[in-house]
Design a protein around this motif. Structure first.
Motif, PDB file in Angstrom:
ATOM      1  N   HIS A  20     -17.211   9.292  -0.073  1.00  0.00           N
ATOM      2  CA  HIS A  20     -16.545   8.695  -1.216  1.00  0.00           C
ATOM      3  C   HIS A  20     -16.749   7.184  -1.243  1.00  0.00           C
ATOM      4  CE1 HIS A  20     -13.566   8.351  -4.294  1.00  0.00           C
ATOM      5  NE2 HIS A  20     -12.917   7.460  -3.582  1.00  0.00           N
ATOM      6  N   GLY A  34       2.589   1.590  -3.480  1.00  0.00           N
ATOM      7  CA  GLY A  34       1.720   1.652  -4.657  1.00  0.00           C
ATOM      8  C   GLY A  34       1.640   0.332  -5.408  1.00  0.00           C
ATOM      9  N   LYS A  87     -10.009   3.962  -1.736  1.00  0.00           N
ATOM     10  CA  LYS A  87      -9.726   5.399  -1.746  1.00  0.00           C
ATOM     11  C   LYS A  87      -9.512   5.911  -3.161  1.00  0.00           C
ATOM     12  CE  LYS A  87      -7.449   6.023   2.618  1.00  0.00           C
ATOM     13  NZ  LYS A  87      -6.204   5.361   2.962  1.00  0.00           N
ATOM     14  N   ARG A  88      -8.773   5.142  -3.943  1.00  0.00           N
ATOM     15  CA  ARG A  88      -8.455   5.583  -5.299  1.00  0.00           C
ATOM     16  C   ARG A  88      -9.638   5.458  -6.241  1.00  0.00           C
ATOM     17  NH1 ARG A  88      -3.053   5.576  -7.137  1.00  0.00           N
ATOM     18  NH2 ARG A  88      -4.080   5.754  -9.136  1.00  0.00           N
ATOM     19  N   ASN A  89     -10.691   4.841  -5.754  1.00  0.00           N
ATOM     20  CA  ASN A  89     -11.912   4.689  -6.541  1.00  0.00           C
ATOM     21  C   ASN A  89     -11.703   3.915  -7.839  1.00  0.00           C
ATOM     22  OD1 ASN A  89     -14.610   4.938  -6.981  1.00  0.00           O
ATOM     23  ND2 ASN A  89     -14.498   6.962  -7.910  1.00  0.00           N
ATOM     24  N   ASN A  90     -10.659   3.100  -7.895  1.00  0.00           N
ATOM     25  CA  ASN A  90     -10.483   2.328  -9.122  1.00  0.00           C
ATOM     26  C   ASN A  90     -10.986   0.895  -8.979  1.00  0.00           C
ATOM     27  OD1 ASN A  90      -8.553   1.464  -7.415  1.00  0.00           O
ATOM     28  ND2 ASN A  90      -6.816   2.142  -8.641  1.00  0.00           N
ATOM     29  N   GLN A 122      -1.744  -1.786  -6.209  1.00  0.00           N
ATOM     30  CA  GLN A 122      -2.576  -1.649  -7.408  1.00  0.00           C
ATOM     31  C   GLN A 122      -2.474  -2.888  -8.305  1.00  0.00           C
ATOM     32  OE1 GLN A 122      -4.485   0.843  -8.202  1.00  0.00           O
ATOM     33  NE2 GLN A 122      -4.734   0.772 -10.425  1.00  0.00           N
ATOM     34  N   TYR A 178      -6.550   1.170   0.106  1.00  0.00           N
ATOM     35  CA  TYR A 178      -6.016   1.982  -0.985  1.00  0.00           C
ATOM     36  C   TYR A 178      -6.919   1.925  -2.228  1.00  0.00           C
ATOM     37  CZ  TYR A 178      -2.498   3.607  -4.355  1.00  0.00           C
ATOM     38  OH  TYR A 178      -1.825   4.275  -5.317  1.00  0.00           O
ATOM     39  N   SER A 179      -7.370   0.706  -2.567  1.00  0.00           N
ATOM     40  CA  SER A 179      -8.187   0.537  -3.773  1.00  0.00           C
ATOM     41  C   SER A 179      -9.526   1.248  -3.641  1.00  0.00           C
ATOM     42  CB  SER A 179      -8.421  -0.939  -4.054  1.00  0.00           C
ATOM     43  OG  SER A 179      -7.221  -1.648  -3.963  1.00  0.00           O
ATOM     44  N   GLU A 192       0.836  -1.206   0.000  1.00  0.00           N
ATOM     45  CA  GLU A 192       0.000   0.000   0.000  1.00  0.00           C
ATOM     46  C   GLU A 192       0.865   1.248   0.000  1.00  0.00           C
ATOM     47  OE1 GLU A 192      -2.758  -0.609   3.364  1.00  0.00           O
ATOM     48  OE2 GLU A 192      -4.256  -0.997   1.820  1.00  0.00           O
ATOM     49  N   ASN A 240     -13.620   7.561   5.077  1.00  0.00           N
ATOM     50  CA  ASN A 240     -13.989   8.419   3.957  1.00  0.00           C
ATOM     51  C   ASN A 240     -15.393   8.060   3.501  1.00  0.00           C
ATOM     52  OD1 ASN A 240     -13.995  10.034   1.749  1.00  0.00           O
ATOM     53  ND2 ASN A 240     -11.988   9.401   1.025  1.00  0.00           N
ATOM     54  N   THR A 284     -18.393   4.657  -4.164  1.00  0.00           N
ATOM     55  CA  THR A 284     -17.643   3.539  -4.727  1.00  0.00           C
ATOM     56  C   THR A 284     -18.372   2.217  -4.503  1.00  0.00           C
ATOM     57  OG1 THR A 284     -15.605   4.729  -4.253  1.00  0.00           O
ATOM     58  CG2 THR A 284     -15.394   2.399  -4.777  1.00  0.00           C
TER      59      THR A 284
END
Ligand code: C2E
Ligand code: MG
Ligand code: MG
Ligand code: MG
Length: 279
Positions: A162, A85, A125-128, A88, A122-123, A82, A159, A166
């Motif tokens: 957001h 990066g 939060k990044r909205n991906n 991802q 992380y995933s 995390e 969060n 998601t």
């Protein structure tokens, strides 16, 4: 001498901190290559229907076979991934691999079983996550309802606006969403109700103590009752004893997971268990 001792202690402390930091950097560098070098693999831990005892799904759990350090558990390297990066690419790989395997089971077994993937903060939060999940489903052809995502309460609380968007996007894809380690994150069920959630996994710390501590038993019973009133299914994780299993069955918990009924194992072993169920 107190002063000299203090200085030495400081040096020792510093040296240890430096060692930890450089070990972290070294592991992170290795982790960047781990995917390409095929050092990561998935184990699958079965989930069982509490009433019938039949296997209804599996949870994918990642492992890192490091060439020098041996097997590294996820608690050790997911936080590093995390931070760097690398999470991802790892999450994409886990989703693809788990969905591909579940598609094989879907086609070859007479019992449909779901596969659960743990999502990192992380995933979310990044909205991906919605895009990654959509790709994995499309690429593998796994029916969406057989994929479950497990995420923790803290990921939602950190969060919430957001996270709500998601999760709604994820839910649109037709997958199932479960809250992992429930009870440890200081959120209330009424708060969680605004999120499109299908199931709660009671944290294993409560399950662990439910036959020894009246208050832990009360917590488990209360979680199950409230979850049911909100139309959520309940999974108990970390079930290790027959007494725990009996208490959970009595309280109306639907799904059981833990060493008592099945440890994390290979995909091949799950295939064998499915064949045995069919015969
Ligand atoms: P989790 O999702 O809550 O998974 C349950 C953990 O408890 C697993 O540890 C499992 O092996 C262990 N466990 C299962 N049954 C029992 C039992 O009866 N007794 C005991 N003592 N332990 C049991 P594991 O595989 O080391 O995973 C630890 C955590 O790492 C997971 O907790 C999850 O949060 C994370 N994780 C695992 N795989 C992935 C992944 O692919 N991606 C991400 N982001 N996180 C992952
Ligand atoms: Mg999990
Ligand atoms: Mg858990
Ligand atoms: Mg856990």
């Amino acid at each position: 001498h107190a002063k000299a001792d203090g200085k030495n202690a400081y040096r020792l402390y510093n040296k240890e901190m430096n060692q930890q930091a450089s070990e972290r950097v070294a592991l992170q560098a290795d982790l960047r290559k781990a995917l390409d070098l095929h050092q990561l693999h998935l184990m699958y831990q079965p989930k069982f229907d509490a009433q019938t005892g039949g296997m209804i799904g599996v949870e994918a759990l990642i492992r890192w076979q490091h060439p020098e350090r041996g097997l590294i558990p996820p608690a050790r390297f997911i936080p590093l991934a995390e931070e760097s990066g690398a999470i991802q690419a790892i999450t994409e790989w886990v989703l693809r691999t788990a969905c591909k395997q579940a598609k094989i089971w879907y086609e070859t077994s007479s019992f449909p079983i779901s596969v659960a993937v743990n999502l990192s903060a992380y995933s979310l939060k990044r909205n991906n996550a919605p895009i990654m999940v959509q790709h994995a489903l499309k690429e593998t052809g796994l029916p969406a309802h057989l994929l479950e995502l497990e995420l923790t309460e803290s990921m939602l609380i950190e969060n919430d606006q957001h996270a709500e968007e998601t999760l709604n996007d994820l839910k649109q894809l037709g997958i199932t969403i479960a809250i992992d380690d429930f009870g440890t994150g200081y959120s209330s069920l009424s708060y969680l109700h605004r999120f499109p959630i299908d199931a709660l996994k009671i944290d294993r710390s409560f399950v662990w103590n439910m036959n020894r501590s009246d208050s832990d038993l009360a917590i488990v019973v209360a979680i199950i009752a409230m979850a049911h009133s909100l139309k959520l299914k309940v999974v108990a994780e970390g079930v290790e004893t027959k007494a725990q299993l009996a208490a959970l069955q009595k309280s109306g918990c639907e799904i059981i997971q833990g060493y008592l009924l099945g440890r994390p194992t290979t995909a091949e072993d799950i295939t064998i268990q499915l064949k045995r169920m069919a015969s």
